[in-house]
Structures are given as C-alpha cells and as structure tokens.
Design an enzyme around this catalytic site. Structure first.
Site, PDB file in Angstrom:
ATOM      1  N   SER A 184       0.795  -1.229   0.000  1.00  0.00           N
ATOM      2  CA  SER A 184       0.000   0.000   0.000  1.00  0.00           C
ATOM      3  C   SER A 184       0.828   1.280   0.000  1.00  0.00           C
ATOM      4  CB  SER A 184      -0.946  -0.003   1.195  1.00  0.00           C
ATOM      5  OG  SER A 184      -0.242  -0.243   2.392  1.00  0.00           O
ATOM      6  N   HIS A 212      -5.582  -3.715  -1.819  1.00  0.00           N
ATOM      7  CA  HIS A 212      -5.345  -2.698  -2.850  1.00  0.00           C
ATOM      8  C   HIS A 212      -5.347  -3.272  -4.269  1.00  0.00           C
ATOM      9  CE1 HIS A 212      -4.574   0.958  -0.492  1.00  0.00           C
ATOM     10  NE2 HIS A 212      -4.109   0.138   0.428  1.00  0.00           N
ATOM     11  N   LYS A 243     -12.164  -0.019   0.198  1.00  0.00           N
ATOM     12  CA  LYS A 243     -11.339   0.726  -0.761  1.00  0.00           C
ATOM     13  C   LYS A 243     -12.087   0.823  -2.091  1.00  0.00           C
ATOM     14  CE  LYS A 243      -7.326   0.288   1.974  1.00  0.00           C
ATOM     15  NZ  LYS A 243      -6.829  -0.775   2.835  1.00  0.00           N
TER      16      LYS A 243
END
Ligand SMILES: *Cc1c(COP(=O)(O)O)cnc(C)c1O
Length: 397
Positions: A184, A212, A243
C-alpha cells in the site's frame, strides 16, 4: 477538561510526538468522498483516498444501502453465529466466491478484522508463518494473535523466502506464507506466481491480502489471483470492502472446508456483531457495477498513467509502483511535511504526508491515490501544483 494524575501521561506522549514532527493531523471532511472534498469550509482536490473507482458516493450504491435499510433495518442485531446472519450476508458470500473464483467466502465487519479473525484459525502455536517484511499492520497483528512461530522474509525477495522455508519449514506442523498483494505504501506487487510455487514445493498454505488489488487488478477488478491467473493455486484471498468497493467490511475467500471451520472458530464471527444490512447491500451493488461496466477501471488506470507521467517529467522519483498508488518519494520527513502543507494551504491540494513509523525513517513520501472520479483537469492540476510547490521548496528544479 478531564485530567488527573493517572491519565496525564498521555499528554506527555503527545508532546513527544509533536516535538519529533510525528503528530498526525486529522482532517475532517464536511461531505462525501469525491475528487474534490470540503475541509474547514474549503474545497480541496482530494489525492489521498482509497476510493479507486468512485463507488463510495455512487448514486446506485447509495440507493442500494437506503433500500436495504428500509427492508432489513439499520443493525444486524447479533453476532453472525447467533441471530445476526441475514440473507444479504449469505448472498454477498455467494457472489464474492463466484467473483473471486473461490469455493466459498466469509464476510467480516472490516478488512482488519478479516486478517485478525482468520489467521489464528489457520495456524496455531505448533505452526510456522512466513511473513513478508512490508506486510500491513493487520496481518502483523493477526500473526501475533495466532501464536505461531513467525519468520519474516525480505520484501519481494524470493531467494530469501526459499532460504527461510528450507531452514524453518520443519519447525512447524502446518505452514502459512502470508503477503500483501499490492503494497500500500509503494504500489509494487508481490510475485504471487513464485510464492504459490514455493508454497506447493514446501507444503505451505498461501494467503494473500488483496486490499489494494480489488477493483484495481484483474478482469473487471477481480483482484490479484485473477491478475496472475492463479485460480486454485492460492489458498486464501482476503479483501476489504472499504477501498475500491466504496463501503465497509471485509472478507476471506478459500475452499469450503476452511470457510466452514472459520464459522466455528473465528472470533470476529463469533464475538462481534454482524455487518449492517445497508453495508452488505451496497457492496452487492458495487460488485454488480464492477461486473457490468469496466469504464471506471479504465479511467482509474488512465488517470494513474497521466499522473505518473506528469510527475516524472517534473523530476519526481516515484519509486517502483506498478499500480495506481503513486508514492512521491521525498526522503526527508521535514521536506515531506513542508510540501504537503504548501500543497494544502497554497494550492488547495489535499495530499497526506507518509512518514515514520508507517514507512522507514528517511523514506518519507507523499502517497497520491488517483481515482476514476478525477477528471483530466484534476490530474493536470495536481501535477502543476506539485511542480510549483516542489520547485519553491527546492525539491525539484
Ligand atoms: C486497508 C487495508 C486493510 C484493512 O481494511 P479495512 O477494511 O479498512 O479494515 C487490510 N490490509 C491492507 C493491505 C490494507 O491496505
């Protein structure tokens, strides 16, 4: 003010953090996520959220949550194992398993909880974990909670992983190799095909945290296992809904035996109340949008490409990112804080500094997160602002 001699130590610690320049300023957004957000009454270009696809404030996602609240109410009412499982959880677990090409999946109330809750089910004190050096804090804590023996291998270094497996695999009954898929803070990607091969060779389960990668890598954002065509070769894929998927919650996908055992043993499943109906329904809608429309995914990568090009042309070092995560490497903690402040105050660009202990000392950076909701003008404006403020501070020419 409430303060006495027994709690005053907290203030002393805060002063220490402030003196070292490590006190994190907490900004408060006065409205929804988006390309531009309002902070302290001022509109600023938001370059640091994880809202990759713009789904956090997508009208259809909002509507799905509203409808679910009308139909199922606000709270799930209990832990999953007693009376908290509803048909939205069941549907979401089925849809996720299919989307991720795994047998089965289990939904958690967050990604952090997914790691804390599932790692200790997989391994215990007679077992051994091989953990990547730059793994996320929630993996590190999950590993600690498992009481398994921990062996750390060097970042992306497959020779080191092989060496550690040769040396330590026999110290555990079961073994687990665990890694972030996309890292990340740097945006680089774990060499998952090699990790999967080593897992097979040394009889170690392989677990990847795709926080991610979801919505970012693979066909229609299916994630890292799909990206590397490793279906069936990775044992667990963990992910978050917070996310790219724009909401709240997390999950683990694996074979149905593992998932069934998690329902018997995983502590956030047994001892913490279930994900709210509105959250579950919004994620179902996000997944439908991702499956039917990849224009958001394309726009995300297009914006990332433009942003990186512009910053490299301006003379910035962006490390080794292979994903939309764009770390602008500065090095010095002070210069990083100065640049972030100048961008915010003078250019209305919101770009948070990342300093020790989130990254190593001397490798401070500003991490930029482009998204599908940024326009071409937004990206150009971000580059222009970095050029202007960076030159003023002498970071670039
Ligand atoms: C954000 C993140 C998590 C935590 O997910 P939440 O749903 O926000 O709790 C876990 N692992 C990684 C690698 C992350 O980046």
């Amino acid at each position: 003010m409430f303060m006495n001699s027994r709690t005053g130590w907290a203030r002393t610690e805060l002063e220490g953090l402030e003196n070292e320049g490590r006190l994190i300023p907490i900004r408060t957004l006065e409205g929804p996520q988006g390309a531009w957000v309002t902070i302290e009454g001022k509109k600023v270009l938001n370059m640091c959220s994880n809202n990759y696809l713009g789904l956090a404030n997508h009208p259809e996602v909002r509507k799905a949550a509203q409808r679910a609240i009308d139909e199922f109410g606000m709270g799930a009412g209990a832990v999953r194992s007693i009376a908290g499982t509803n048909s939205l959880h069941a549907k979401l677990e089925a849809v996720l398993a299919e989307f991720k090409h795994f047998d089965s999946s289990l939904v958690y109330q967050g990604g952090l909880l997914a790691n804390l809750g599932s790692i200790p089910v997989l391994v215990g004190k007679e077992d051994v974990i091989f953990s990547e050096e730059l793994n996320h804090a929630s993996i590190i804590d999950g590993v600690r909670l498992s009481s398994a023996r921990r062996v750390v291998y060097r970042h992306l270094d497959m020779d080191d992983l092989r060496r550690q497996l040769s040396e330590h695999r026999k110290e555990g009954r079961k073994a687990l190799i665990i890694t972030d898929g996309v890292f990340s803070m740097d945006g680089d990607i774990a060499p998952l095909p090699d990790i999967a091969k080593l897992g097979e060779e040394f009889d170690a389960m392989v677990y990847v945290d795709d926080a991610h990668g979801e919505g970012v890598l693979g066909d229609h954002g299916r994630g890292i296992v799909d990206h590397f065509h490793l279906t069936g070769k990775v044992d667990m894929e963990m992910g978050t809904f917070s996310k790219a998927l724009g909401g709240m919650g997390g999950f683990v996908a694996s074979d149905s035996g593992i998932i069934a055992l998690m329902k018997q043993r995983s502590r956030p499943f047994l001892f913490s109340s279930a994900l709210n109906p509105g959250d579950a329904a919004s994620i179902l809608r996000s997944l439908e949008i991702m499956k039917s429309d990849d224009s958001y995914l394309k726009k995300l990568w297009e914006n990332a490409r433009k942003l990186k090009e512009g910053l490299v042309e301006s003379g910035y070092n962006l490390g080794d990112s292979k994903t939309p995560i764009t770390p602008v490497m500065i090095g010095s903690e002070k210069l990083t804080l100065d640049l972030s402040r100048a961008l915010y105050q003078e250019s209305n660009v919101f770009a948070s500094p990342i300093v020790f202990p989130t990254v190593a000392r001397g490798s401070a950076r500003i991490r930029l997160m482009p998204s599908a909701v940024h326009s071409d003008e937004d990206i150009s404006y971000a580059v222009e602002s970095f050029r202007k403020q960076g030159a003023k501070l002498g970071i670039i020419k």
